[in-house]
Design a protein around this motif. Structure first.
Motif, mmCIF file in Angstrom:
data_model
loop_
_atom_site.group_PDB
_atom_site.id
_atom_site.type_symbol
_atom_site.label_atom_id
_atom_site.label_comp_id
_atom_site.label_asym_id
_atom_site.label_seq_id
_atom_site.Cartn_x
_atom_site.Cartn_y
_atom_site.Cartn_z
ATOM 1 N N HIS A 60 0.837 -1.192 0.000
ATOM 2 C CA HIS A 60 0.000 0.000 0.000
ATOM 3 C C HIS A 60 0.877 1.250 0.000
ATOM 4 C CE1 HIS A 60 -2.940 -2.935 1.523
ATOM 5 N NE2 HIS A 60 -3.859 -2.105 1.032
ATOM 6 N N SER A 61 0.598 2.156 -0.891
ATOM 7 C CA SER A 61 1.233 3.460 -0.826
ATOM 8 C C SER A 61 0.552 4.267 0.272
ATOM 9 C CB SER A 61 1.076 4.180 -2.167
ATOM 10 O OG SER A 61 1.737 3.482 -3.188
ATOM 11 N N ILE A 62 1.282 5.167 0.852
ATOM 12 C CA ILE A 62 0.741 5.961 1.951
ATOM 13 C C ILE A 62 1.083 7.423 1.729
ATOM 14 C CG2 ILE A 62 2.776 5.596 3.406
ATOM 15 C CD1 ILE A 62 0.705 5.379 5.792
ATOM 16 N N GLY A 63 0.157 8.284 2.071
ATOM 17 C CA GLY A 63 0.370 9.695 1.809
ATOM 18 C C GLY A 63 -0.159 10.592 2.904
ATOM 19 N N SER A 94 5.540 5.651 -2.421
ATOM 20 C CA SER A 94 5.038 4.540 -3.203
ATOM 21 C C SER A 94 5.397 3.212 -2.563
ATOM 22 C CB SER A 94 5.612 4.594 -4.622
ATOM 23 O OG SER A 94 5.129 3.525 -5.399
ATOM 24 N N SER A 95 4.459 2.277 -2.587
ATOM 25 C CA SER A 95 4.703 0.959 -2.024
ATOM 26 C C SER A 95 5.778 0.214 -2.791
ATOM 27 C CB SER A 95 3.410 0.142 -2.047
ATOM 28 O OG SER A 95 2.961 -0.016 -3.390
ATOM 29 N N VAL A 96 5.826 0.449 -4.082
ATOM 30 C CA VAL A 96 6.661 -0.366 -4.955
ATOM 31 C C VAL A 96 8.139 -0.188 -4.660
ATOM 32 C CG1 VAL A 96 7.286 -0.826 -7.343
ATOM 33 C CG2 VAL A 96 4.906 -0.322 -6.740
ATOM 34 N N ASP A 97 8.580 1.071 -4.604
ATOM 35 C CA ASP A 97 10.018 1.315 -4.478
ATOM 36 C C ASP A 97 10.367 2.288 -3.359
ATOM 37 O OD1 ASP A 97 10.077 3.502 -7.430
ATOM 38 O OD2 ASP A 97 8.983 3.598 -5.528
ATOM 39 N N GLY A 98 9.375 2.706 -2.584
ATOM 40 C CA GLY A 98 9.653 3.620 -1.481
ATOM 41 C C GLY A 98 9.966 5.033 -1.919
ATOM 42 N N ARG A 99 9.707 5.356 -3.168
ATOM 43 C CA ARG A 99 9.993 6.702 -3.664
ATOM 44 C C ARG A 99 9.000 7.683 -3.061
ATOM 45 N NH1 ARG A 99 9.866 8.623 -10.056
ATOM 46 N NH2 ARG A 99 10.406 10.819 -9.689
ATOM 47 N N LYS A 108 -3.500 3.773 -0.396
ATOM 48 C CA LYS A 108 -4.067 3.176 -1.588
ATOM 49 C C LYS A 108 -3.305 1.909 -1.886
ATOM 50 C CE LYS A 108 -3.115 4.521 -5.751
ATOM 51 N NZ LYS A 108 -2.220 3.481 -6.273
ATOM 52 N N TYR A 109 -3.994 0.961 -2.494
ATOM 53 C CA TYR A 109 -3.309 -0.286 -2.832
ATOM 54 C C TYR A 109 -2.468 -0.067 -4.072
ATOM 55 C CZ TYR A 109 -2.431 -5.162 -3.755
ATOM 56 O OH TYR A 109 -1.819 -6.364 -3.968
ATOM 57 N N GLY A 110 -1.249 -0.577 -4.032
ATOM 58 C CA GLY A 110 -0.379 -0.459 -5.190
ATOM 59 C C GLY A 110 0.498 0.777 -5.146
ATOM 60 N N GLY A 111 1.250 0.968 -6.230
ATOM 61 C CA GLY A 111 2.173 2.085 -6.304
ATOM 62 C C GLY A 111 1.475 3.405 -6.515
ATOM 63 N N THR A 112 2.232 4.466 -6.388
ATOM 64 C CA THR A 112 1.681 5.800 -6.577
ATOM 65 C C THR A 112 2.724 6.681 -7.235
ATOM 66 O OG1 THR A 112 0.428 7.571 -5.476
ATOM 67 C CG2 THR A 112 2.432 6.822 -4.389
ATOM 68 N N TYR A 113 2.233 7.737 -7.898
ATOM 69 C CA TYR A 113 3.112 8.721 -8.509
ATOM 70 C C TYR A 113 2.453 10.074 -8.347
ATOM 71 C CZ TYR A 113 6.197 10.956 -11.879
ATOM 72 O OH TYR A 113 7.109 11.779 -12.475
ATOM 73 N N ASP A 114 3.133 10.975 -7.670
ATOM 74 C CA ASP A 114 2.626 12.335 -7.488
ATOM 75 C C ASP A 114 1.345 12.451 -6.662
ATOM 76 O OD1 ASP A 114 3.590 14.436 -10.348
ATOM 77 O OD2 ASP A 114 4.531 13.999 -8.420
ATOM 78 N N CYS A 115 1.051 11.453 -5.869
ATOM 79 C CA CYS A 115 0.008 11.522 -4.849
ATOM 80 C C CYS A 115 -1.381 11.964 -5.369
ATOM 81 C CB CYS A 115 0.418 12.481 -3.728
ATOM 82 S SG CYS A 115 2.133 12.413 -3.251
ATOM 83 N N ILE A 127 -4.988 12.391 -5.245
ATOM 84 C CA ILE A 127 -5.876 12.275 -4.083
ATOM 85 C C ILE A 127 -7.004 11.283 -4.340
ATOM 86 C CG2 ILE A 127 -7.543 13.535 -2.686
ATOM 87 C CD1 ILE A 127 -5.786 15.980 -2.940
ATOM 88 N N ASP A 128 -7.571 11.290 -5.508
ATOM 89 C CA ASP A 128 -8.734 10.468 -5.803
ATOM 90 C C ASP A 128 -8.443 8.975 -5.724
ATOM 91 O OD1 ASP A 128 -10.093 12.716 -8.340
ATOM 92 O OD2 ASP A 128 -10.154 12.753 -6.143
ATOM 93 N N GLU A 129 -7.177 8.598 -5.779
ATOM 94 C CA GLU A 129 -6.831 7.179 -5.741
ATOM 95 C C GLU A 129 -6.708 6.645 -4.318
ATOM 96 O OE1 GLU A 129 -3.436 6.313 -8.124
ATOM 97 O OE2 GLU A 129 -4.296 7.196 -9.956
ATOM 98 N N TYR A 130 -6.720 7.528 -3.347
ATOM 99 C CA TYR A 130 -6.546 7.112 -1.960
ATOM 100 C C TYR A 130 -7.914 6.877 -1.331
ATOM 101 C CZ TYR A 130 -1.597 7.990 -2.229
ATOM 102 O OH TYR A 130 -0.275 7.913 -2.573
ATOM 103 N N GLY A 131 -8.149 5.641 -0.887
ATOM 104 C CA GLY A 131 -9.481 5.276 -0.440
ATOM 105 C C GLY A 131 -9.658 5.145 1.051
ATOM 106 N N ALA A 132 -8.605 4.966 1.800
ATOM 107 C CA ALA A 132 -8.699 4.824 3.249
ATOM 108 C C ALA A 132 -8.071 6.041 3.903
ATOM 109 C CB ALA A 132 -7.995 3.552 3.701
ATOM 110 N N TRP A 133 -8.796 6.650 4.821
ATOM 111 C CA TRP A 133 -8.367 7.914 5.417
ATOM 112 C C TRP A 133 -8.439 7.865 6.933
ATOM 113 C CZ3 TRP A 133 -6.819 12.228 2.524
ATOM 114 C CH2 TRP A 133 -6.945 12.088 1.138
ATOM 115 N N GLY A 134 -7.507 8.572 7.557
ATOM 116 C CA GLY A 134 -7.562 8.748 8.995
ATOM 117 C C GLY A 134 -8.462 9.914 9.360
ATOM 118 N N GLN A 135 -8.553 10.182 10.654
ATOM 119 C CA GLN A 135 -9.420 11.252 11.148
ATOM 120 C C GLN A 135 -8.780 12.627 11.067
ATOM 121 O OE1 GLN A 135 -12.748 10.875 12.154
ATOM 122 N NE2 GLN A 135 -12.338 8.955 11.097
#
Length: 122
Positions: A30-33, A50-55, A97-104, A106-114
């Protein structure tokens, strides 16, 4: 479950360090932002890894001042913030979000904290 911590009030030029515990998520998959939002404004991407390479990717307004990192063993993400400005005052949210990410995107991120409040003022 995503739980943010580390927010608070600081004077301009000061520093804070946000943490996000991502229970139930594997940061190798999971990528995290970090994203932020002020009342009446659109949510803005701050940084993501990004989950894939930690970039890591950063929003233009925080480049050189914020440095995101992650601990894949503890499934935790960190956001040390230096040289804080009043314009950084916002609620900061952690999201995944599940999987890699590039440039964050927002619409691809589905789980959010408070969220956690960051206030920068003299």
């Amino acid at each position: 479950q995503l739980v943010e911590s580390g927010g608070g009030s600081v004077q301009p030029g000061g520093s804070l360090r946000l943490s996000c515990t991502a229970s139930g998520f594997n940061l190798l998959y999971h990528s995290i932002g970090w994203f932020r939002q002020a009342p009446g404004k659109e949510r803005e991407a701050v940084s993501c890894i990004s989950s894939v390479d930690g970039r890591a990717f950063y929003g233009e307004s925080v480049k050189g001042r914020f440095t995101m990192s992650r601990d894949v063993d503890d499934n935790t993400a960190f956001l040390p913030m230096d040289t804080l400005e009043p314009e950084d005052t916002d609620i900061y949210y952690c999201a995944t979000k599940y999987g890699g990410t590039y440039d964050c995107p927002i619409d691809e991120y589905g789980a959010w904290g408070q969220g956690t409040q960051v206030t920068v003022s003299a």
